[in-house]
Design a protein around this motif. Structure first.
Motif, PDB file in Angstrom:
ATOM      1  N   SER A 117       0.832  -1.208   0.000  1.00 49.27           N
ATOM      2  CA  SER A 117       0.000   0.000   0.000  1.00 49.27           C
ATOM      3  C   SER A 117       0.862   1.252   0.000  1.00 49.27           C
ATOM      4  O   SER A 117       0.564   2.229  -0.691  1.00 49.27           O
ATOM      5  CB  SER A 117      -0.930   0.000   1.213  1.00 49.27           C
ATOM      6  N   SER A 118       1.949   1.239   0.778  1.00 47.35           N
ATOM      7  CA  SER A 118       2.850   2.389   0.807  1.00 47.35           C
ATOM      8  C   SER A 118       3.510   2.597  -0.548  1.00 47.35           C
ATOM      9  O   SER A 118       3.667   3.736  -1.002  1.00 47.35           O
ATOM     10  CB  SER A 118       3.908   2.184   1.895  1.00 47.35           C
ATOM     11  N   ALA A 119       3.907   1.498  -1.190  1.00 41.65           N
ATOM     12  CA  ALA A 119       4.498   1.623  -2.532  1.00 41.65           C
ATOM     13  C   ALA A 119       3.489   2.193  -3.521  1.00 41.65           C
ATOM     14  O   ALA A 119       3.842   3.011  -4.390  1.00 41.65           O
ATOM     15  CB  ALA A 119       4.996   0.261  -3.006  1.00 41.65           C
TER      16      ALA A 119
ATOM     17  N   PHE B  97      22.136   3.141  -2.600  1.00 46.47           N
ATOM     18  CA  PHE B  97      20.747   3.559  -2.803  1.00 46.47           C
ATOM     19  C   PHE B  97      20.438   4.841  -2.045  1.00 46.47           C
ATOM     20  O   PHE B  97      19.793   5.760  -2.570  1.00 46.47           O
ATOM     21  CB  PHE B  97      19.791   2.446  -2.357  1.00 46.47           C
ATOM     22  N   GLY B  98      20.893   4.918  -0.799  1.00 42.19           N
ATOM     23  CA  GLY B  98      20.651   6.119  -0.008  1.00 42.19           C
ATOM     24  C   GLY B  98      21.355   7.339  -0.567  1.00 42.19           C
ATOM     25  O   GLY B  98      20.805   8.449  -0.554  1.00 42.19           O
TER      26      GLY B  98
ATOM     27  N   MET C  79      20.050  13.945 -11.661  1.00 42.83           N
ATOM     28  CA  MET C  79      20.193  12.520 -11.386  1.00 42.83           C
ATOM     29  C   MET C  79      19.539  11.686 -12.483  1.00 42.83           C
ATOM     30  O   MET C  79      20.049  10.627 -12.861  1.00 42.83           O
ATOM     31  CB  MET C  79      19.572  12.189 -10.034  1.00 42.83           C
ATOM     32  N   GLY C  80      18.412  12.165 -13.016  1.00 45.00           N
ATOM     33  CA  GLY C  80      17.800  11.474 -14.133  1.00 45.00           C
ATOM     34  C   GLY C  80      18.679  11.504 -15.369  1.00 45.00           C
ATOM     35  O   GLY C  80      18.769  10.511 -16.106  1.00 45.00           O
ATOM     36  N   ALA C  81      19.359  12.635 -15.588  1.00 51.87           N
ATOM     37  CA  ALA C  81      20.262  12.737 -16.729  1.00 51.87           C
ATOM     38  C   ALA C  81      21.463  11.818 -16.571  1.00 51.87           C
ATOM     39  O   ALA C  81      22.034  11.351 -17.565  1.00 51.87           O
ATOM     40  CB  ALA C  81      20.721  14.188 -16.897  1.00 51.87           C
TER      41      ALA C  81
ATOM     42  N   VAL D 243      11.863   7.916 -10.416  1.00 52.22           N
ATOM     43  CA  VAL D 243      10.579   7.426  -9.904  1.00 52.22           C
ATOM     44  C   VAL D 243      10.769   6.115  -9.148  1.00 52.22           C
ATOM     45  O   VAL D 243      10.191   5.907  -8.065  1.00 52.22           O
ATOM     46  CB  VAL D 243       9.570   7.262 -11.052  1.00 52.22           C
ATOM     47  N   ALA D 244      11.578   5.215  -9.687  1.00 46.63           N
ATOM     48  CA  ALA D 244      11.792   3.917  -9.035  1.00 46.63           C
ATOM     49  C   ALA D 244      12.460   4.092  -7.679  1.00 46.63           C
ATOM     50  O   ALA D 244      12.094   3.411  -6.703  1.00 46.63           O
ATOM     51  CB  ALA D 244      12.638   3.023  -9.935  1.00 46.63           C
ATOM     52  N   HIS D 245      13.430   4.985  -7.574  1.00 49.91           N
ATOM     53  CA  HIS D 245      14.089   5.230  -6.287  1.00 49.91           C
ATOM     54  C   HIS D 245      13.093   5.794  -5.269  1.00 49.91           C
ATOM     55  O   HIS D 245      13.103   5.404  -4.096  1.00 49.91           O
ATOM     56  CB  HIS D 245      15.259   6.199  -6.466  1.00 49.91           C
ATOM     57  N   ARG D 246      12.253   6.700  -5.714  1.00 47.31           N
ATOM     58  CA  ARG D 246      11.286   7.297  -4.786  1.00 47.31           C
ATOM     59  C   ARG D 246      10.239   6.285  -4.336  1.00 47.31           C
ATOM     60  O   ARG D 246       9.860   6.249  -3.155  1.00 47.31           O
ATOM     61  CB  ARG D 246      10.626   8.506  -5.449  1.00 47.31           C
TER      62      ARG D 246
END
Length: 368
Positions: free
Chosen positions: A137-139, A223-224, A237-239, A245-248
């Motif tokens: 649910s959180s994801a 990851f952190g 960071m996307g560039a 989105v996946a990290h968030r």
């Protein structure tokens, strides 16, 4: 791109070089890329640990359960918010909702007073299922909200929290409506009743330390580090090739794990799950707890929880119960005005100020 190259790329901001993983509350010299090394505990950390272990043996059962255990449980839920806000830059007001989902799932799959609703599964099966449901649910909440920023993220998560509140309030076939699901007793394992004050405090302390250790490890992991880079500059960071989105969403899932464990403990602490447990007031209270202690510091969630619980427990002896929110609001306003970084930020300011004065005094004494 390997971790060393990623770290070098993340250090580059506007032609200057910044320390790796300079996250809120994380000293730069505590990081280790590509490996990980736990920071060396200071003497004050050992004193705090000793105090936590000795506390239930010198405090009354009421203080142990009402203040100690409740502070640890609420601190865990606030820690999930501090992780998202401090290291991911995402302020979510749905953390108590995630905890409530875990608590309600435990009541539905486990044992409660409503035998026609609860399935009666054993605790060792109901607890993992409840946690998994809450994490998913959180994801999902994260997937819906991470494409927005700032006030829009807050409003989306608040809307989800309010929607869940009205769902459990108006649904009687699964959630038993306004009355909720009662008699959610903690299990008796190895002959120990885990809702007794000292055992429940010990269980809450172990879970809180595990949650704090998990956050301390994750924020220093690759990851952190990437998550903190996304917090500072998601477009760059996307560039660089990172899936923003996946990290968030992964950060939301991790925070959901912490909040879910806190939700299970909260259900056992209150021995019930009702709409009042996930109402708008508690959605805001978790934010208040995180900000009181210092949202940029993981330990601040527990410090804010202690202050909140102490006020909640003893303020009614001085003022009316209905005016408790006025006291909390006044304390919250004072902390925000004088120390935007919470109580830990205020302590750091006082220590630096008096520490510098002592250093100057000792220097003059040596010269004399």
């Amino acid at each position: 791109m390997n971790s060393q190259a990623a770290a070098a790329a993340m250090r580059q901001r506007g032609g200057s070089v910044l320390p790796v993983a300079t996250s809120p509350g994380t000293p730069a010299n505590d990081t280790a890329i590509p490996g990980f090394r736990w920071p060396r505990p200071a003497p004050r950390h050992w004193l705090v640990m000793i105090g936590l272990l000795v506390f239930p043996f010198i405090a009354s059962p009421f203080i142990t359960f009402q203040v100690g255990a409740q502070s640890l449980v609420l601190g865990m839920i606030a820690l999930s918010l501090s992780f998202l806000a401090g290291y991911g830059g995402m302020v979510s007001l749905a953390q108590m909702t995630v905890a409530g989902i875990a608590g309600y799932a435990l009541a539905v799959f486990g044992h409660s007073s409503s035998a026609e609703i609860s399935l009666g599964w054993p605790w060792w099966l109901a607890v993992p299922v409840a946690i998994v449901i809450a994490v998913l649910s959180s994801a999902l909440i994260g997937w819906l909200s991470v494409r927005t920023e700032g006030i829009y993220t807050i409003m989306i998560t608040l809307a989800i929290g309010v929607a869940f509140y009205y769902l459990v309030l108006q649904n009687y076939s699964v959630f038993n409506g306004f009355q909720g699901l009662r008699e959610l007793k903690a299990p008796t394992v190895f002959g120990v009743q885990w809702r007794a004050p000292v055992p429940f405090y010990a269980l809450s302390l172990v879970c809180a330390l595990a949650a704090y250790g998990l956050v301390a490890y994750v924020v220093r992991s690759p990851f952190g580090i990437a998550l903190q880079g996304i917090r500072d500059n998601p477009r760059r960071m996307g560039a660089l090739g990172y899936a923003v989105v996946a990290h968030r969403v992964a950060a939301y899932a991790l925070s959901g794990l912490i909040a879910a464990v806190g939700g299970v403990l909260l259900a056992w602490y209150n021995a019930l799950m009702s709409p009042g447990s996930v109402g708008t007031g508690w959605l805001i209270n978790i934010l208040v707890i995180a900000v009181l202690g210092g949202v940029k510091h993981p330990i601040g969630a527990f410090l804010g929880a202690i202050v909140f619980v102490l006020l909640q427990t003893f303020a009614i002896d001085v003022i009316d119960r209905e005016r408790f929110n006025l006291v909390i609001g006044g304390v919250f306003l004072a902390i925000v005005l004088f120390s935007p970084d919470g109580l830990l930020g205020l302590w750091a300011k006082l220590r630096s100020r008096f520490g510098s004065r002592q250093a100057i005094t000792s220097h003059h004494r040596r010269r004399a």
